[in-house]
Scaffold this active site. Structure first.
Site, mmCIF file in Angstrom:
data_model
loop_
_atom_site.group_PDB
_atom_site.id
_atom_site.type_symbol
_atom_site.label_atom_id
_atom_site.label_comp_id
_atom_site.label_asym_id
_atom_site.label_seq_id
_atom_site.Cartn_x
_atom_site.Cartn_y
_atom_site.Cartn_z
ATOM 1 N N HIS A 116 62.068 -1.274 62.462
ATOM 2 C CA HIS A 116 62.715 0.734 61.477
ATOM 3 C C HIS A 116 64.310 0.946 61.619
ATOM 4 O O HIS A 116 64.915 1.431 61.596
ATOM 5 C CB HIS A 116 61.836 0.748 61.911
ATOM 6 C CG HIS A 116 61.794 2.205 60.515
ATOM 7 N ND1 HIS A 116 61.333 2.890 59.584
ATOM 8 C CD2 HIS A 116 61.754 3.568 61.395
ATOM 9 C CE1 HIS A 116 61.716 3.695 58.715
ATOM 10 N NE2 HIS A 116 61.872 4.623 60.003
ATOM 11 N N ASP A 122 61.015 -4.636 59.404
ATOM 12 C CA ASP A 122 60.064 -3.357 60.037
ATOM 13 C C ASP A 122 59.337 -3.156 58.389
ATOM 14 O O ASP A 122 59.074 -4.088 57.197
ATOM 15 C CB ASP A 122 61.071 -1.642 58.934
ATOM 16 C CG ASP A 122 60.706 -0.234 59.007
ATOM 17 O OD1 ASP A 122 59.603 -0.133 59.750
ATOM 18 O OD2 ASP A 122 60.744 0.126 57.771
ATOM 19 N N SER A 150 64.876 5.873 57.346
ATOM 20 C CA SER A 150 63.385 6.271 57.179
ATOM 21 C C SER A 150 63.097 7.607 56.375
ATOM 22 O O SER A 150 63.785 7.285 55.068
ATOM 23 C CB SER A 150 63.012 6.985 58.677
ATOM 24 O OG SER A 150 61.199 7.054 58.617
#
Length: 477
Positions: free
Chosen positions: A451, A394, A197
């Site tokens: 994710h 994601d 991320s």
């Protein structure tokens, strides 16, 4: 108002029993012990950096494999700046296994997310309120070091002076110097940085700082321990703003899971991207000034990210799921707020999963609008085995953007890498993704993963991690 739990933690300081050892004649480092409320803490003062480590041995929390050591506690990286860490030895041959740091993103989100939901020694299964061993933990192969940063994130507490990626990297370097001084048995190992991320900024930033400091140590301008950085892995990362916002638009219109905007919306969002949004991003790239960069991220977010994310009922971390999807389950947050767990692991503050103040500090400086590709290119050019990989469900940091970022890395193999097609990637004979490699740079798309890719595909993720830490490109099995 402070909670009862935190007040109880502070009260233990008044009943502490401290014992000291003489400073080391060679280094000036000081070792001591303190007992608080029946829990024994090791204290290590690192003379070279002025940092102090305070931690407990073998709390019995999370990693319960017999003979596998763990340490959890704090590094003081400045006045009233206490950075939380949790270290787990490798389950196999820890004396020779490599070591890897894991950092979650945010900015301002705890690495306990990765520890308990993705790749750590334990996990919560089928609604259980107690963790059980994770057979696909990354410490099946490597010694693992989980770090909560910046201050205010997770169990880290005190004054947060970090407002961007560069400062974050500098403090992580300081942490590693003190850590290896206290645990010299690990300092000569192969070392990796894995993250996700906002780790698309953290990972290259930290790796670039390690390389810079290593060179300064070699040149004699800095005293310290060289860190043998061999691998960088970033899954579902945020690397470059224009690429990321464009990927929001393209992925929303054309992915293999769920379309969330139509052709007309795609055109309108692209016009917005290539208008004032791009102008501000380009201005930020030239000046990197606070106001311009903050304005870029605010405007682009308001015109693209926010409206698309509410265009339909989908979860930005897994486009296949509804917005309020409960997976991965957040059971660990309640577990880490239990007084008995806090006491055993040596935490001195209450757990904060994602810190708004830490996040606002980055956003206020426009850090998100600044490209990390120059630093990432330096890391690849240094020879570090580098993997950009993405769970393909994601949305927020999707594989379209991650592939474009990988194709944009400036290194001798750039043209060949950008032109190369993705090929099947196999795990135990089953195709679980696609991959391409040129030199020491690889990109991998992992099928049917959101994710937090390792939660959805734990077995293949461990294989990918092992291969990268072995300084190899991902290869099928």
């Amino acid at each position: 108002m402070r909670s009862t739990t935190f007040i109880m933690l502070l009260a233990t300081l008044a009943t502490a029993t401290i014992s000291y050892a003489a400073p080391s004649p060679a280094t000036g480092n000081l070792h001591s012990f303190v007992e608080r409320d029946g829990v024994k803490f090791n204290i290590f003062k690192h003379a070279a950096t002025g940092a102090q480590l305070e931690y407990v041995n073998n709390s019995g929390i999370c990693e319960t494999t017999p003979g596998v050591n763990q340490y959890s506690g704090y590094l003081s990286v400045g006045t009233n700046m206490n950075m939380w860490f949790w270290f787990f030895e490798a389950r196999k041959d820890p004396e020779n296994a490599p070591i890897s740091a894991w950092l979650n993103g945010g900015p301002g989100c705890s690495s306990m997310i990765g520890l308990f939901q993705e790749n750590g020694p334990c996990r919560f299964v089928d609604g259980s309120l107690e963790p059980s061993l994770n057979p696909d933990s990354f410490n099946e192969f490597a010694n693992m070091l989980y770090i909560d940063q910046p201050i205010g994130t997770g169990f880290s507490y005190g004054t947060n002076l970090v407002t961007g990626t560069t400062q974050s990297a500098e403090l992580v370097w300081k942490f590693l110097q003190a850590f290896f001084a206290q645990f010299p048995q690990y300092k000569s190992r192969d070392f990796g940085v894995f993250t996700e991320s906002y780790g698309g900024k953290y990972g290259p930033g930290i790796s670039d700082e390690i390389i810079r400091q290593n060179n300064a140590i070699k040149n004699g301008t800095v005293k310290g321990e060289e860190i043998n950085l061999v691998a960088l892995g970033v899954n579902n990362g945020w690397f470059e703003p224009y690429i990321a916002y464009k990927a929001h638009i393209d992925f929303s219109f054309n992915n293999t899971h769920k379309r969330v905007i139509d052709e007309g919306q795609h055109t309108r969002y692209m016009n917005a991207l290539n208008g004032r949004c791009k102008q501000l991003i380009d201005s930020c790239a030239v000046s990197e000034g606070r106001n311009g960069c903050a304005q870029a991220q605010q405007l682009c977010g308001a015109q693209i990210e926010s409206p698309i994310s509410y265009a339909n009922d989908f979860n930005v971390y897994d486009i296949r799921a509804p917005r309020d999807d409960p997976n991965p389950p957040p059971t660990y947050t309640g577990y880490l707020q239990r007084p008995d767990v806090i006491k055993k692991i040596g935490a001195q503050s209450e757990y904060v999963d994602c810190s708004n103040p830490a996040n606002f500090a980055f956003m206020g400086q426009g850090d998100q609008a600044k490209s990390i590709l120059p630093a990432l290119s330096r890391v690849v050019n240094s020879g570090v085995q580098t993997l950009i990989w993405s769970g393909d469900a994601d949305w927020i940091c999707n594989w379209y953007g991650n592939l474009d970022a990988a194709n944009s890395i400036d290194y001798p193999g750039k043209a060949e890498f950008a032109a190369k097609e993705l090929e099947p990637y196999m795990f135990n004979g089953k195709e679980v993704g696609t991959v391409k490699t040129v030199g020491n740079l690889s990109f991998l798309r992992l099928y049917d993963a959101g994710h937090e890719a390792m939660y959805y595909q734990p077995g293949p993720s461990l294989q990918i991690f092992k291969q990268t830490m072995q300084k190899k490109a991902p290869f099928s099995t």
